[in-house]
Design a protein around this motif. Structure first.
Motif, mmCIF file in Angstrom:
data_model
loop_
_atom_site.group_PDB
_atom_site.id
_atom_site.type_symbol
_atom_site.label_atom_id
_atom_site.label_comp_id
_atom_site.label_asym_id
_atom_site.label_seq_id
_atom_site.Cartn_x
_atom_site.Cartn_y
_atom_site.Cartn_z
ATOM 1 N N ALA A 29 30.348 88.633 27.877
ATOM 2 C CA ALA A 29 30.920 89.752 28.647
ATOM 3 C C ALA A 29 29.890 90.303 29.628
ATOM 4 C CB ALA A 29 31.408 90.842 27.700
ATOM 5 N N GLU A 30 28.625 90.380 29.200
ATOM 6 C CA GLU A 30 27.565 90.860 30.094
ATOM 7 C C GLU A 30 27.347 89.890 31.249
ATOM 8 O OE1 GLU A 30 24.249 93.118 27.578
ATOM 9 O OE2 GLU A 30 24.766 91.147 26.726
ATOM 10 N N ILE A 31 27.301 88.607 30.936
ATOM 11 C CA ILE A 31 27.120 87.592 31.978
ATOM 12 C C ILE A 31 28.303 87.635 32.937
ATOM 13 C CG2 ILE A 31 26.937 85.117 32.460
ATOM 14 C CD1 ILE A 31 25.524 84.835 29.716
ATOM 15 N N ALA A 32 29.518 87.721 32.390
ATOM 16 C CA ALA A 32 30.733 87.745 33.212
ATOM 17 C C ALA A 32 30.693 88.911 34.198
ATOM 18 C CB ALA A 32 31.971 87.840 32.324
ATOM 19 N N GLU A 33 30.256 90.053 33.716
ATOM 20 C CA GLU A 33 30.209 91.236 34.582
ATOM 21 C C GLU A 33 29.157 91.087 35.678
ATOM 22 O OE1 GLU A 33 29.149 95.951 34.219
ATOM 23 O OE2 GLU A 33 30.169 94.993 32.529
ATOM 24 N N ARG A 34 27.953 90.657 35.296
ATOM 25 C CA ARG A 34 26.866 90.528 36.276
ATOM 26 C C ARG A 34 27.165 89.455 37.317
ATOM 27 N NH1 ARG A 34 23.256 91.618 31.773
ATOM 28 N NH2 ARG A 34 23.259 89.409 31.244
ATOM 29 N N GLU A 35 27.723 88.333 36.867
ATOM 30 C CA GLU A 35 27.928 87.191 37.764
ATOM 31 C C GLU A 35 29.327 87.147 38.385
ATOM 32 O OE1 GLU A 35 25.421 85.336 38.690
ATOM 33 O OE2 GLU A 35 24.080 86.346 37.286
ATOM 34 N N GLU A 36 30.180 88.084 37.972
ATOM 35 C CA GLU A 36 31.556 88.153 38.483
ATOM 36 C C GLU A 36 32.307 86.846 38.242
ATOM 37 O OE1 GLU A 36 31.314 89.515 42.540
ATOM 38 O OE2 GLU A 36 30.458 91.436 41.943
ATOM 39 N N ILE A 37 32.260 86.418 36.986
ATOM 40 C CA ILE A 37 32.936 85.206 36.534
ATOM 41 C C ILE A 37 33.889 85.606 35.418
ATOM 42 C CG2 ILE A 37 32.655 82.907 35.511
ATOM 43 C CD1 ILE A 37 29.769 82.897 36.598
ATOM 44 N N SER A 38 35.062 85.021 35.391
ATOM 45 C CA SER A 38 36.047 85.303 34.350
ATOM 46 C C SER A 38 35.462 85.026 32.964
ATOM 47 C CB SER A 38 37.277 84.422 34.589
ATOM 48 O OG SER A 38 38.016 84.244 33.417
ATOM 49 N N LEU A 39 35.676 85.959 32.041
ATOM 50 C CA LEU A 39 35.174 85.803 30.678
ATOM 51 C C LEU A 39 35.789 84.573 30.000
ATOM 52 C CD1 LEU A 39 33.523 86.770 28.273
ATOM 53 C CD2 LEU A 39 35.381 88.356 27.718
ATOM 54 N N SER A 40 37.085 84.365 30.180
ATOM 55 C CA SER A 40 37.719 83.211 29.535
ATOM 56 C C SER A 40 37.173 81.894 30.098
ATOM 57 C CB SER A 40 39.242 83.275 29.678
ATOM 58 O OG SER A 40 39.613 83.246 31.030
ATOM 59 N N TYR A 41 36.843 81.872 31.371
ATOM 60 C CA TYR A 41 36.261 80.670 31.975
ATOM 61 C C TYR A 41 34.864 80.432 31.402
ATOM 62 C CZ TYR A 41 35.748 77.155 35.660
ATOM 63 O OH TYR A 41 35.610 75.978 36.351
ATOM 64 N N LEU A 42 34.079 81.503 31.255
ATOM 65 C CA LEU A 42 32.746 81.374 30.664
ATOM 66 C C LEU A 42 32.821 80.867 29.231
ATOM 67 C CD1 LEU A 42 30.628 84.443 31.825
ATOM 68 C CD2 LEU A 42 30.296 82.047 32.398
ATOM 69 N N GLU A 43 33.817 81.328 28.482
ATOM 70 C CA GLU A 43 33.970 80.865 27.098
ATOM 71 C C GLU A 43 34.166 79.358 27.056
ATOM 72 O OE1 GLU A 43 37.188 83.381 25.894
ATOM 73 O OE2 GLU A 43 35.846 84.985 25.232
#
Length: 155
Positions: A29-43
């Protein structure tokens, strides 16, 4: 050749992890917020990165992900390959004797594109997460392209 969002986002997320981890788990969630990437995509990406042994997961409160190796040992090419991103510019299988044309022959430019693929792989294999974090990968990307083009053609 164009690198897809899968490869670019995986590298961005791993650089973020390398910069902000400091030995502690970082949540997606922290990475998603900083990098503006969807959390589900990061998962999805981190599941592949974990299976490839590039990250370790930590469960529970304060959990998240850690780099599995020192950031100077983790190569950009390994990250891209881990998320199933091809590193080749030819239509047919790299190194194959049979080409991708209708008659199974290789086109005249096949060797050109195959060597480009080799050079891209060599370059990305020479760059570590640490290199990116410490801004040791500068080259000419910071210069305006028009000035670079003019300088190259002024000779």
């Amino acid at each position: 050749m164009r690198l897809s969002t899968k490869g670019r986002y995986a590298v961005m997320a791993m650089v973020d992890l390398a910069r902000h981890g400091n030995g502690n788990p970082v949540s997606l969630a922290e990475i998603a917020e900083r990098e503006e990437i969807s959390l589900s995509y990061l998962e999805q990406l981190f599941a592949k990165l974990r299976r490839s042994g590039l990250v370790k997961s930590v469960r529970g409160p304060g959990g998240g992900y850690l780099l599995a190796h020192d950031r100077d040992e983790t190569r950009i090419a390994d990250i891209i390959i881990a998320v199933d991103e091809p590193l080749h510019a030819v239509r047919c299988s790299p190194g194959a004797a049979i080409g991708c044309r209708g008659d199974r022959s290789r086109c005249l430019t096949h060797d050109l594109w195959e060597e480009l693929s080799n050079q891209i792989h060599l370059y990305l294999s020479s760059v570590s997460l640490g290199d990116v974090c410490e801004k040791r990968v500068l080259g000419t990307s910071g210069l305006p392209r028009r000035a670079t083009y003019r300088a190259a053609n002024a000779r």
